[in-house]
Design a protein around this motif. Structure first.
Motif, PDB file in Angstrom:
ATOM      1  N   ALA A   4      17.270  24.599  15.779  1.00 12.52           N
ATOM      2  CA  ALA A   4      16.255  25.559  16.219  1.00 12.52           C
ATOM      3  C   ALA A   4      15.103  25.642  15.224  1.00 12.52           C
ATOM      4  CB  ALA A   4      16.894  26.939  16.395  1.00 12.52           C
ATOM      5  N   ASN A   5      15.414  25.582  13.955  1.00  8.88           N
ATOM      6  CA  ASN A   5      14.360  25.620  12.934  1.00  8.88           C
ATOM      7  C   ASN A   5      13.452  24.401  13.025  1.00  8.88           C
ATOM      8  OD1 ASN A   5      15.146  28.056  11.837  1.00  8.88           O
ATOM      9  ND2 ASN A   5      16.454  27.119  10.271  1.00  8.88           N
ATOM     10  N   LEU A   6      14.035  23.239  13.264  1.00  5.37           N
ATOM     11  CA  LEU A   6      13.235  22.014  13.368  1.00  5.37           C
ATOM     12  C   LEU A   6      12.305  22.076  14.577  1.00  5.37           C
ATOM     13  CD1 LEU A   6      15.891  19.285  12.468  1.00  5.37           C
ATOM     14  CD2 LEU A   6      13.932  19.993  11.093  1.00  5.37           C
ATOM     15  N   VAL A   7      12.807  22.605  15.673  1.00  6.66           N
ATOM     16  CA  VAL A   7      11.984  22.703  16.884  1.00  6.66           C
ATOM     17  C   VAL A   7      10.893  23.752  16.705  1.00  6.66           C
ATOM     18  CG1 VAL A   7      12.000  23.318  19.332  1.00  6.66           C
ATOM     19  CG2 VAL A   7      13.851  21.904  18.380  1.00  6.66           C
ATOM     20  N   GLU A   8      11.257  24.901  16.146  1.00  4.27           N
ATOM     21  CA  GLU A   8      10.315  26.007  15.996  1.00  4.27           C
ATOM     22  C   GLU A   8       9.279  25.747  14.913  1.00  4.27           C
ATOM     23  OE1 GLU A   8      10.361  30.847  15.086  1.00  4.27           O
ATOM     24  OE2 GLU A   8      12.240  29.702  15.307  1.00  4.27           O
ATOM     25  N   HIS A   9       9.689  25.033  13.864  1.00  2.02           N
ATOM     26  CA  HIS A   9       8.796  24.786  12.728  1.00  2.02           C
ATOM     27  C   HIS A   9       8.565  23.281  12.555  1.00  2.02           C
ATOM     28  CE1 HIS A   9       9.359  28.996  11.722  1.00  2.02           C
ATOM     29  NE2 HIS A   9      10.669  28.810  11.659  1.00  2.02           N
ATOM     30  N   GLU A  10       8.146  22.651  13.634  1.00  2.00           N
ATOM     31  CA  GLU A  10       7.961  21.199  13.615  1.00  2.00           C
ATOM     32  C   GLU A  10       6.941  20.771  12.560  1.00  2.00           C
ATOM     33  OE1 GLU A  10       6.399  17.549  16.505  1.00  2.00           O
ATOM     34  OE2 GLU A  10       6.988  19.473  17.403  1.00  2.00           O
ATOM     35  N   SER A  11       5.839  21.507  12.450  1.00  2.00           N
ATOM     36  CA  SER A  11       4.809  21.138  11.471  1.00  2.00           C
ATOM     37  C   SER A  11       5.356  21.205  10.045  1.00  2.00           C
ATOM     38  CB  SER A  11       3.598  22.069  11.603  1.00  2.00           C
ATOM     39  OG  SER A  11       2.977  21.907  12.865  1.00  2.00           O
ATOM     40  N   LEU A  12       6.164  22.219   9.769  1.00  3.93           N
ATOM     41  CA  LEU A  12       6.763  22.340   8.441  1.00  3.93           C
ATOM     42  C   LEU A  12       7.726  21.190   8.188  1.00  3.93           C
ATOM     43  CD1 LEU A  12       7.116  24.053   5.872  1.00  3.93           C
ATOM     44  CD2 LEU A  12       8.980  25.257   7.053  1.00  3.93           C
ATOM     45  N   ALA A  13       8.488  20.812   9.216  1.00  4.63           N
ATOM     46  CA  ALA A  13       9.420  19.703   9.073  1.00  4.63           C
ATOM     47  C   ALA A  13       8.672  18.402   8.798  1.00  4.63           C
ATOM     48  CB  ALA A  13      10.274  19.565  10.328  1.00  4.63           C
ATOM     49  N   ARG A  14       7.543  18.197   9.478  1.00 14.33           N
ATOM     50  CA  ARG A  14       6.746  16.995   9.234  1.00 14.33           C
ATOM     51  C   ARG A  14       6.164  17.015   7.816  1.00 14.33           C
ATOM     52  NH1 ARG A  14       6.541  13.999  13.553  1.00 14.33           N
ATOM     53  NH2 ARG A  14       6.851  14.940  15.616  1.00 14.33           N
ATOM     54  N   ALA A  15       5.759  18.203   7.373  1.00 14.32           N
ATOM     55  CA  ALA A  15       5.268  18.322   5.998  1.00 14.32           C
ATOM     56  C   ALA A  15       6.378  17.991   5.009  1.00 14.32           C
ATOM     57  CB  ALA A  15       4.750  19.734   5.756  1.00 14.32           C
ATOM     58  N   GLY A  16       7.616  18.367   5.337  1.00 13.33           N
ATOM     59  CA  GLY A  16       8.740  18.056   4.471  1.00 13.33           C
ATOM     60  C   GLY A  16       8.958  16.557   4.331  1.00 13.33           C
ATOM     61  N   VAL A  17       8.823  15.833   5.446  1.00 11.33           N
ATOM     62  CA  VAL A  17       8.951  14.365   5.390  1.00 11.33           C
ATOM     63  C   VAL A  17       7.826  13.779   4.546  1.00 11.33           C
ATOM     64  CG1 VAL A  17       8.982  12.236   6.739  1.00 11.33           C
ATOM     65  CG2 VAL A  17      10.113  14.290   7.632  1.00 11.33           C
ATOM     66  N   ALA A  18       6.600  14.282   4.752  1.00  9.42           N
ATOM     67  CA  ALA A  18       5.457  13.796   3.987  1.00  9.42           C
ATOM     68  C   ALA A  18       5.640  14.060   2.495  1.00  9.42           C
ATOM     69  CB  ALA A  18       4.168  14.453   4.485  1.00  9.42           C
ATOM     70  N   LEU A  19       6.177  15.214   2.148  1.00  7.03           N
ATOM     71  CA  LEU A  19       6.411  15.538   0.741  1.00  7.03           C
ATOM     72  C   LEU A  19       7.447  14.599   0.134  1.00  7.03           C
ATOM     73  CD1 LEU A  19       6.371  19.437   0.872  1.00  7.03           C
ATOM     74  CD2 LEU A  19       4.818  17.989  -0.464  1.00  7.03           C
ATOM     75  N   GLU A  20       8.474  14.246   0.900  1.00  7.49           N
ATOM     76  CA  GLU A  20       9.465  13.303   0.375  1.00  7.49           C
ATOM     77  C   GLU A  20       8.839  11.926   0.168  1.00  7.49           C
ATOM     78  OE1 GLU A  20      13.470  13.146   1.334  1.00  7.49           O
ATOM     79  OE2 GLU A  20      13.634  15.244   0.736  1.00  7.49           O
ATOM     80  N   LEU A  21       7.968  11.524   1.079  1.00  8.70           N
ATOM     81  CA  LEU A  21       7.275  10.247   0.912  1.00  8.70           C
ATOM     82  C   LEU A  21       6.355  10.282  -0.313  1.00  8.70           C
ATOM     83  CD1 LEU A  21       6.403   9.397   4.617  1.00  8.70           C
ATOM     84  CD2 LEU A  21       8.142   8.305   3.184  1.00  8.70           C
ATOM     85  N   LEU A  22       5.704  11.412  -0.544  1.00  8.48           N
ATOM     86  CA  LEU A  22       4.877  11.549  -1.748  1.00  8.48           C
ATOM     87  C   LEU A  22       5.737  11.548  -3.004  1.00  8.48           C
ATOM     88  CD1 LEU A  22       2.263  14.217  -0.589  1.00  8.48           C
ATOM     89  CD2 LEU A  22       1.801  11.828  -1.194  1.00  8.48           C
ATOM     90  N   THR A  23       6.941  12.095  -2.912  1.00  8.08           N
ATOM     91  CA  THR A  23       7.873  12.031  -4.037  1.00  8.08           C
ATOM     92  C   THR A  23       8.213  10.586  -4.364  1.00  8.08           C
ATOM     93  OG1 THR A  23       8.840  14.178  -3.434  1.00  8.08           O
ATOM     94  CG2 THR A  23      10.143  12.754  -4.875  1.00  8.08           C
ATOM     95  N   VAL A  24       8.472   9.800  -3.328  1.00 12.84           N
ATOM     96  CA  VAL A  24       8.752   8.371  -3.510  1.00 12.84           C
ATOM     97  C   VAL A  24       7.571   7.680  -4.174  1.00 12.84           C
ATOM     98  CG1 VAL A  24       9.157   6.189  -2.314  1.00 12.84           C
ATOM     99  CG2 VAL A  24      10.356   8.258  -1.569  1.00 12.84           C
ATOM    100  N   LEU A  25       6.365   7.966  -3.663  1.00 15.12           N
ATOM    101  CA  LEU A  25       5.162   7.317  -4.174  1.00 15.12           C
ATOM    102  C   LEU A  25       4.921   7.656  -5.644  1.00 15.12           C
ATOM    103  CD1 LEU A  25       2.593   5.645  -3.599  1.00 15.12           C
ATOM    104  CD2 LEU A  25       1.484   7.761  -2.865  1.00 15.12           C
ATOM    105  N   THR A  26       4.988   8.950  -5.971  1.00 14.50           N
ATOM    106  CA  THR A  26       4.723   9.349  -7.358  1.00 14.50           C
ATOM    107  C   THR A  26       5.832   8.898  -8.298  1.00 14.50           C
ATOM    108  OG1 THR A  26       5.636  11.542  -6.812  1.00 14.50           O
ATOM    109  CG2 THR A  26       3.237  11.302  -6.787  1.00 14.50           C
ATOM    110  N   GLN A  27       7.080   8.882  -7.820  1.00 14.28           N
ATOM    111  CA  GLN A  27       8.186   8.388  -8.646  1.00 14.28           C
ATOM    112  C   GLN A  27       7.990   6.916  -8.979  1.00 14.28           C
ATOM    113  OE1 GLN A  27      12.176   9.557  -9.315  1.00 14.28           O
ATOM    114  NE2 GLN A  27      11.101   8.378 -10.859  1.00 14.28           N
TER     115      GLN A  27
END
Length: 231
Positions: A44-67
């Protein structure tokens, strides 16, 4: 600006980026989406807060990039100090980046399943988030391993505080031990948390030192020739 100072500042910025993106993604966004033991609530959280979930994926990708970039720049910073240790920082950092890349892929798949469900979507998204969290946990081994040679390079360089080197080594050892404690003694989570405190102190100190001081100014002239020769 001296080349060594410039390399130190870039390394510090990348390390800061790693800390910020990793903290926001794993500690903040994940905690607002994932509900331990409640697959329906996570879905339910993923459906209701889809934009936040997408931001979470983007942040993990940025973590990979900066690491990954920080790993390369730490090699540039310490390659004239100890090439094997500097290469170890890069190697362990890159492996850790790959581990987090796997976590990002799992989070992206969980979001796809939540927005276009099939089968038991709640159980599927919950499992994907559980595996993502497990990757962060086991990846602590390589995060600890990258701090160990980093601390050694600080000790060997002569142009950074020796106390910082020892704190980083203690933090690296704590991360490695804490990873084993998490799985061998699941009831001792508090012990694992204490073991990584030196790592947190060392990372904040390292980022601050690289950004504010760079290297000790009195050490620039003696190392200038070595830096030029290795460039």
């Amino acid at each position: 600006m001296h080349p060594l100072v410039r390399t130190a500042r870039v390394t510090g910025l990348l390390y800061l980026g790693l800390a910020v993106t990793g903290g926001l993604g794993f500690l903040l966004v994940r905690s607002r989406l994932f509900v331990d033991g409640d697959p329906a609530a996570t879905l339910a959280n993923l459906v209701e807060h889809e934009s936040l979930a997408r931001a979470g994926v983007a942040l993990e990708l940025l973590t990979v990039l900066t690491q990954a970039l920080a790993a390369v720049w730490f090699y540039r910073l310490f390659r004239t100090t100890d090439q094997v240790a500097a290469g170890s920082i890069a190697a362990f950092g890159l492996v850790n980046a790959v581990v987090i890349l796997g976590s990002a892929a799992l989070l992206g798949t969980a979001l796809d399943l939540a927005t276009d469900p099939f089968g038991d979507a709640a159980a599927g998204t919950q499992l994907l988030y559980e595996i993502s969290g497990a990757l962060w946990s086991v990846g602590g081994i390589f995060f600890g391993l990258w701090l160990l040679p980093m601390g050694w390079c600080v000790l060997s360089s002569g142009w950074m505080p020796r106390a910082l080197g020892w704190v980083l080594i203690a933090g690296g050892a704590g991360y490695v031990l804490g990873t084993f404690v998490t799985y061998l003694a699941p009831g001792a989570a508090g012990v694992a948390d204490v073991l990584v405190i030196p790592a947190t102190v060392g990372e904040v100190w390292m980022v601050g030192y690289l950004l504010v001081r760079g290297v000790r100014r009195t050490a620039l002239d003696p190392v200038a020739g070595a830096v030029a020769a290795a460039a």
